[in-house]
Scaffold this active site. Structure first.
Site, PDB file in Angstrom:
ATOM      1  N   GLU A 148       5.607  87.907 -11.356  1.00 33.58           N
ATOM      2  CA  GLU A 148       5.931  87.115 -10.155  1.00 33.58           C
ATOM      3  C   GLU A 148       6.367  85.691 -10.465  1.00 33.58           C
ATOM      4  O   GLU A 148       5.750  85.006 -11.275  1.00 33.58           O
ATOM      5  CB  GLU A 148       4.699  87.092  -9.236  1.00 33.58           C
ATOM      6  CG  GLU A 148       4.874  86.233  -7.982  1.00 33.58           C
ATOM      7  CD  GLU A 148       3.747  86.453  -6.975  1.00 33.58           C
ATOM      8  OE1 GLU A 148       3.221  87.587  -6.888  1.00 33.58           O
ATOM      9  OE2 GLU A 148       3.379  85.489  -6.288  1.00 33.58           O
TER      10      GLU A 148
ATOM     11  N   LYS B  77      -4.007  90.459  -8.641  1.00 27.57           N
ATOM     12  CA  LYS B  77      -2.982  89.606  -9.261  1.00 27.57           C
ATOM     13  C   LYS B  77      -3.672  88.439  -9.942  1.00 27.57           C
ATOM     14  O   LYS B  77      -4.663  87.926  -9.423  1.00 27.57           O
ATOM     15  CB  LYS B  77      -2.020  89.098  -8.197  1.00 27.57           C
ATOM     16  CG  LYS B  77      -0.863  88.284  -8.734  1.00 27.57           C
ATOM     17  CD  LYS B  77       0.186  88.087  -7.678  1.00 27.57           C
ATOM     18  CE  LYS B  77      -0.150  86.951  -6.740  1.00 27.57           C
ATOM     19  NZ  LYS B  77       0.829  86.820  -5.654  1.00 27.57           N
TER      20      LYS B  77
ATOM     21  N   ASN C  32      -3.287  76.609  -9.575  1.00 22.94           N
ATOM     22  CA  ASN C  32      -2.463  77.574 -10.291  1.00 22.94           C
ATOM     23  C   ASN C  32      -1.716  76.827 -11.376  1.00 22.94           C
ATOM     24  O   ASN C  32      -2.035  75.689 -11.699  1.00 22.94           O
ATOM     25  CB  ASN C  32      -1.552  78.351  -9.329  1.00 22.94           C
ATOM     26  CG  ASN C  32      -0.521  77.470  -8.628  1.00 22.94           C
ATOM     27  OD1 ASN C  32      -0.075  76.477  -9.170  1.00 22.94           O
ATOM     28  ND2 ASN C  32      -0.176  77.851  -7.415  1.00 22.94           N
TER      29      ASN C  32
ATOM     30  N   ASN D 194      -0.967  78.817   2.985  1.00 23.58           N
ATOM     31  CA  ASN D 194      -1.214  77.934   1.843  1.00 23.58           C
ATOM     32  C   ASN D 194       0.044  77.699   1.013  1.00 23.58           C
ATOM     33  O   ASN D 194       0.956  78.504   0.998  1.00 23.58           O
ATOM     34  CB  ASN D 194      -2.314  78.538   0.981  1.00 23.58           C
ATOM     35  CG  ASN D 194      -1.851  79.831   0.351  1.00 23.58           C
ATOM     36  OD1 ASN D 194      -1.115  79.823  -0.622  1.00 23.58           O
ATOM     37  ND2 ASN D 194      -2.264  80.953   0.912  1.00 23.58           N
TER      38      ASN D 194
ATOM     39  N   LYS E 179      -3.061  84.622 -12.284  1.00 22.43           N
ATOM     40  CA  LYS E 179      -2.168  83.547 -12.685  1.00 22.43           C
ATOM     41  C   LYS E 179      -1.927  83.623 -14.187  1.00 22.43           C
ATOM     42  O   LYS E 179      -2.871  83.886 -14.962  1.00 22.43           O
ATOM     43  CB  LYS E 179      -2.798  82.196 -12.362  1.00 22.43           C
ATOM     44  CG  LYS E 179      -3.106  82.009 -10.881  1.00 22.43           C
ATOM     45  CD  LYS E 179      -1.847  82.017 -10.061  1.00 22.43           C
ATOM     46  CE  LYS E 179      -2.127  81.813  -8.580  1.00 22.43           C
ATOM     47  NZ  LYS E 179      -0.922  82.106  -7.769  1.00 22.43           N
TER      48      LYS E 179
ATOM     49  N   HIS F 240       4.044  86.740   0.962  1.00 20.12           N
ATOM     50  CA  HIS F 240       3.053  85.800   0.434  1.00 20.12           C
ATOM     51  C   HIS F 240       2.156  85.323   1.579  1.00 20.12           C
ATOM     52  O   HIS F 240       2.535  85.372   2.747  1.00 20.12           O
ATOM     53  CB  HIS F 240       3.823  84.601  -0.143  1.00 20.12           C
ATOM     54  CG  HIS F 240       3.023  83.346  -0.300  1.00 20.12           C
ATOM     55  ND1 HIS F 240       2.884  82.415   0.714  1.00 20.12           N
ATOM     56  CD2 HIS F 240       2.316  82.864  -1.340  1.00 20.12           C
ATOM     57  CE1 HIS F 240       2.134  81.412   0.287  1.00 20.12           C
ATOM     58  NE2 HIS F 240       1.773  81.658  -0.957  1.00 20.12           N
TER      59      HIS F 240
ATOM     60  N   TYR G  95      -6.000  86.934   0.008  1.00 24.99           N
ATOM     61  CA  TYR G  95      -6.792  85.980  -0.784  1.00 24.99           C
ATOM     62  C   TYR G  95      -8.250  86.093  -0.394  1.00 24.99           C
ATOM     63  O   TYR G  95      -8.729  85.294   0.409  1.00 24.99           O
ATOM     64  CB  TYR G  95      -6.338  84.547  -0.517  1.00 24.99           C
ATOM     65  CG  TYR G  95      -4.980  84.185  -1.018  1.00 24.99           C
ATOM     66  CD1 TYR G  95      -4.781  83.860  -2.365  1.00 24.99           C
ATOM     67  CD2 TYR G  95      -3.894  84.159  -0.167  1.00 24.99           C
ATOM     68  CE1 TYR G  95      -3.524  83.524  -2.825  1.00 24.99           C
ATOM     69  CE2 TYR G  95      -2.627  83.813  -0.622  1.00 24.99           C
ATOM     70  CZ  TYR G  95      -2.460  83.494  -1.950  1.00 24.99           C
ATOM     71  OH  TYR G  95      -1.228  83.152  -2.397  1.00 24.99           O
TER      72      TYR G  95
ATOM     73  N   TYR H   9      -7.682  83.207 -11.510  1.00 24.34           N
ATOM     74  CA  TYR H   9      -7.477  81.799 -11.804  1.00 24.34           C
ATOM     75  C   TYR H   9      -7.936  81.450 -13.229  1.00 24.34           C
ATOM     76  O   TYR H   9      -8.496  82.276 -13.933  1.00 24.34           O
ATOM     77  CB  TYR H   9      -8.197  80.950 -10.757  1.00 24.34           C
ATOM     78  CG  TYR H   9      -7.724  81.304  -9.365  1.00 24.34           C
ATOM     79  CD1 TYR H   9      -6.452  80.915  -8.939  1.00 24.34           C
ATOM     80  CD2 TYR H   9      -8.499  82.066  -8.502  1.00 24.34           C
ATOM     81  CE1 TYR H   9      -5.978  81.260  -7.682  1.00 24.34           C
ATOM     82  CE2 TYR H   9      -8.035  82.418  -7.243  1.00 24.34           C
ATOM     83  CZ  TYR H   9      -6.775  82.017  -6.842  1.00 24.34           C
ATOM     84  OH  TYR H   9      -6.303  82.366  -5.609  1.00 24.34           O
TER      85      TYR H   9
ATOM     86  N   ASP I  48       1.394  86.216 -12.068  1.00 26.48           N
ATOM     87  CA  ASP I  48       2.110  85.218 -11.268  1.00 26.48           C
ATOM     88  C   ASP I  48       2.231  83.911 -12.036  1.00 26.48           C
ATOM     89  O   ASP I  48       1.232  83.331 -12.454  1.00 26.48           O
ATOM     90  CB  ASP I  48       1.333  84.991  -9.955  1.00 26.48           C
ATOM     91  CG  ASP I  48       2.074  84.078  -8.986  1.00 26.48           C
ATOM     92  OD1 ASP I  48       3.204  83.639  -9.295  1.00 26.48           O
ATOM     93  OD2 ASP I  48       1.517  83.806  -7.911  1.00 26.48           O
TER      94      ASP I  48
ATOM     95  N   GLU J 296       8.504  83.610  -2.284  1.00 25.44           N
ATOM     96  CA  GLU J 296       7.550  82.886  -1.443  1.00 25.44           C
ATOM     97  C   GLU J 296       7.972  81.444  -1.205  1.00 25.44           C
ATOM     98  O   GLU J 296       7.467  80.803  -0.287  1.00 25.44           O
ATOM     99  CB  GLU J 296       6.141  82.934  -2.047  1.00 25.44           C
ATOM    100  CG  GLU J 296       5.974  82.122  -3.313  1.00 25.44           C
ATOM    101  CD  GLU J 296       4.552  82.185  -3.860  1.00 25.44           C
ATOM    102  OE1 GLU J 296       4.175  83.260  -4.348  1.00 25.44           O
ATOM    103  OE2 GLU J 296       3.848  81.174  -3.810  1.00 25.44           O
TER     104      GLU J 296
ATOM    105  N   GLU K 242       0.027  90.234   0.783  1.00 25.66           N
ATOM    106  CA  GLU K 242      -0.895  89.585  -0.151  1.00 25.66           C
ATOM    107  C   GLU K 242      -2.250  89.366   0.535  1.00 25.66           C
ATOM    108  O   GLU K 242      -2.341  89.353   1.768  1.00 25.66           O
ATOM    109  CB  GLU K 242      -0.308  88.227  -0.552  1.00 25.66           C
ATOM    110  CG  GLU K 242      -1.085  87.491  -1.618  1.00 25.66           C
ATOM    111  CD  GLU K 242      -0.308  86.292  -2.174  1.00 25.66           C
ATOM    112  OE1 GLU K 242       0.525  85.725  -1.457  1.00 25.66           O
ATOM    113  OE2 GLU K 242      -0.550  85.941  -3.341  1.00 25.66           O
TER     114      GLU K 242
ATOM    115  N   ASP L  97       7.555  84.403   3.081  1.00 31.04           N
ATOM    116  CA  ASP L  97       6.358  84.282   3.930  1.00 31.04           C
ATOM    117  C   ASP L  97       6.800  83.801   5.305  1.00 31.04           C
ATOM    118  O   ASP L  97       7.231  82.658   5.457  1.00 31.04           O
ATOM    119  CB  ASP L  97       5.410  83.268   3.272  1.00 31.04           C
ATOM    120  CG  ASP L  97       4.131  83.030   4.068  1.00 31.04           C
ATOM    121  OD1 ASP L  97       4.077  83.382   5.261  1.00 31.04           O
ATOM    122  OD2 ASP L  97       3.193  82.460   3.479  1.00 31.04           O
TER     123      ASP L  97
HETATM  124 MG    MG Z   1       2.831  83.571  -5.976  1.00 32.79          MG
END
Ligand code: MG
Length: 404
Positions: A253, A195, A36, A70, A197, A336, A357, A169, A227, A279, A355, A306
């Site tokens: 974010e 979402k 990120n 993560n 980056k 998160h 992933y 990403y 984010d 987060e 969230e 989180d």
């Molecule tokens: Mg974030």
């Protein structure tokens, strides 16, 4: 969206106090080659713990599992030197019905720890707290989301939880095409909100990326979040705020450093759209400082603490109580991490969602294998505990720890 209240009749009782018999921990890599705006995840690790108990279900000792989500590394030293030994040595952890009381376990783990300066001990405690809740729900014979709804939410669980796909990403060299393909994949998987980056390239290039993503997800901006991972100074945060304000994005974010509350207040006075953060706040006290001093708005902003990183669910319940005192609904919370623990909490306690992933942070990202996402909502499995056994790739890591 409310399910039927649970009846106590489906529950197991136990005849003598539930005891911990063994605690095992391992460190595993998180497979992800992504980065990120702030960090590269390729060297990131996670701790996984197994807490075995003396309660027998289906012929085997009930074992609870936990891991850290993560963004933080495996806290193996903290686990082995302080928190596992304290938990093993603790006596009288049972609640009135004989099950382990995670709040008593929390107090035992946190003895001889000074207040403040939470650091990453909150991650180590969070890993063990997750495993304890998994074990307690398995011992009671109910999914964790049901146990939480019954204990803390008047028996009312949401039928499904809102989830969004976190990703978007950077793809050096083939930026817009690859971003667009990634977003399409999320829509194909059943997500309608995604979402991405931002903050890793100059503003002009990010605006082109945002417009590309908007074209894929469609709608009025409400299906896209951006984010920053906390990297902007005030001027850059304001420059981006002005550029994205006309797009009515779902949220902006971690635009600035997560611990700089005055900076949040300054940005909130200029940017009318929803701001999401939290987060990287690892305790109720840190979250309370944000609420007291960050001038965030209870009618629109999103809180992303989180539980797996911030001392677990025992602490998260304190955070929710603090938020209530300050006039914030649990619906403003969207944790998160994209893990099943927070998804259970979201469903059982009526949070705003969770969230997700898809396809990254394997095997920890994603939810149960047979609960597909539909229109960005996911239903919980009915199996006892957190539901790790319904996620094959993750359970393959955990299972060898049983009886190890
Ligand atoms: Mg974030």
């Amino acid at each position: 969206m409310r399910g039927p209240p649970m009846t106590a009749a489906r529950r197991f009782a136990i005849s003598r106090p539930m005891k911990i018999t063994k605690i095992t921990d391992i460190v595993v890599p998180i497979s992800s080659s992504i980065r990120n705006a702030f960090i590269d995840f390729s060297t990131m690790t996670a701790s996984v713990v197994a807490i075995e108990t003396d309660v027998i279900r289906e012929g085997k000792p009930v074992t609870g599992f936990g891991f850290n989500s993560n963004g933080r590394y495996a806290p193996q030293g903290l686990l082995r030197e302080r928190f596992i030994p304290r938990l093993k040595a603790a006596k009288d952890l049972e609640d009135a019905r004989g099950f382990i009381d995670p709040a008593k376990a929390w107090a035992a783990m946190m003895q001889n720890e000074k207040p403040g300066g939470h650091g990453e001990r909150s991650v180590a405690v969070g890993v063990l707290d997750m495993a304890l809740w998994d074990a307690v729900a398995k011992a009671e014979g109910v999914p964790l989301w049901k146990l939480l709804a019954d204990r803390y939410n008047g028996g009312k669980a949401d039928e499904t939880a809102w989830v969004y796909a976190a990703g978007g990403y950077y793809y050096p060299g083939e930026e817009l095409k690859s971003l667009s393909d990634e977003m399409k994949r999320y829509l194909d998987l059943g997500y309608s909100t995604v979402k991405m980056k931002i903050g890793g390239v100059p503003l002009r290039e990010d605006v082109a990326r945002i417009e590309t993503a908007l074209k894929v997800v469609g709608g009025d901006g409400q299906k896209l979040c951006v984010d920053v991972n906390g990297r902007f100074d005030l001027q850059t945060a304001l420059d981006y705020a002005r550029a994205i304000a006309p797009l009515s994005l779902r949220w902006y974010e971690e635009p600035v450093d997560p611990l700089d509350y005055l900076l949040h207040a300054a940005l909130a006075s200029e940017y009318a759209g929803p701001i999401a953060t939290g987060e990287n706040l690892f305790s109720m006290q840190d979250a309370r400082n944000l609420i007291r001093h960050g001038s965030l708005r209870a009618d629109r902003d999103i809180l992303q603490m989180d539980p797996a990183l911030s001392y677990g669910l025992v602490e998260y319940l304190r955070t929710l109580a603090m938020l209530k005192q300050h006039g914030w609904s649990p619906r403003r919370c969207v944790p998160h991490g994209g893990h099943q623990f927070a998804l259970n909490i979201a469903t059982g306690l009526g949070l705003g969602g969770n969230e997700s992933y898809p396809q990254v942070f394997a095997p920890f990202g994603g939810f149960a294998d047979d609960t597909p996402v539909k229109d960005s909502r996911v239903k919980m499995p009915e199996i006892p505990g957190i539901g790790f056994e319904a996620k094959n790739a993750l359970y393959a890591v955990m299972k060898p720890m049983m009886g190890a």
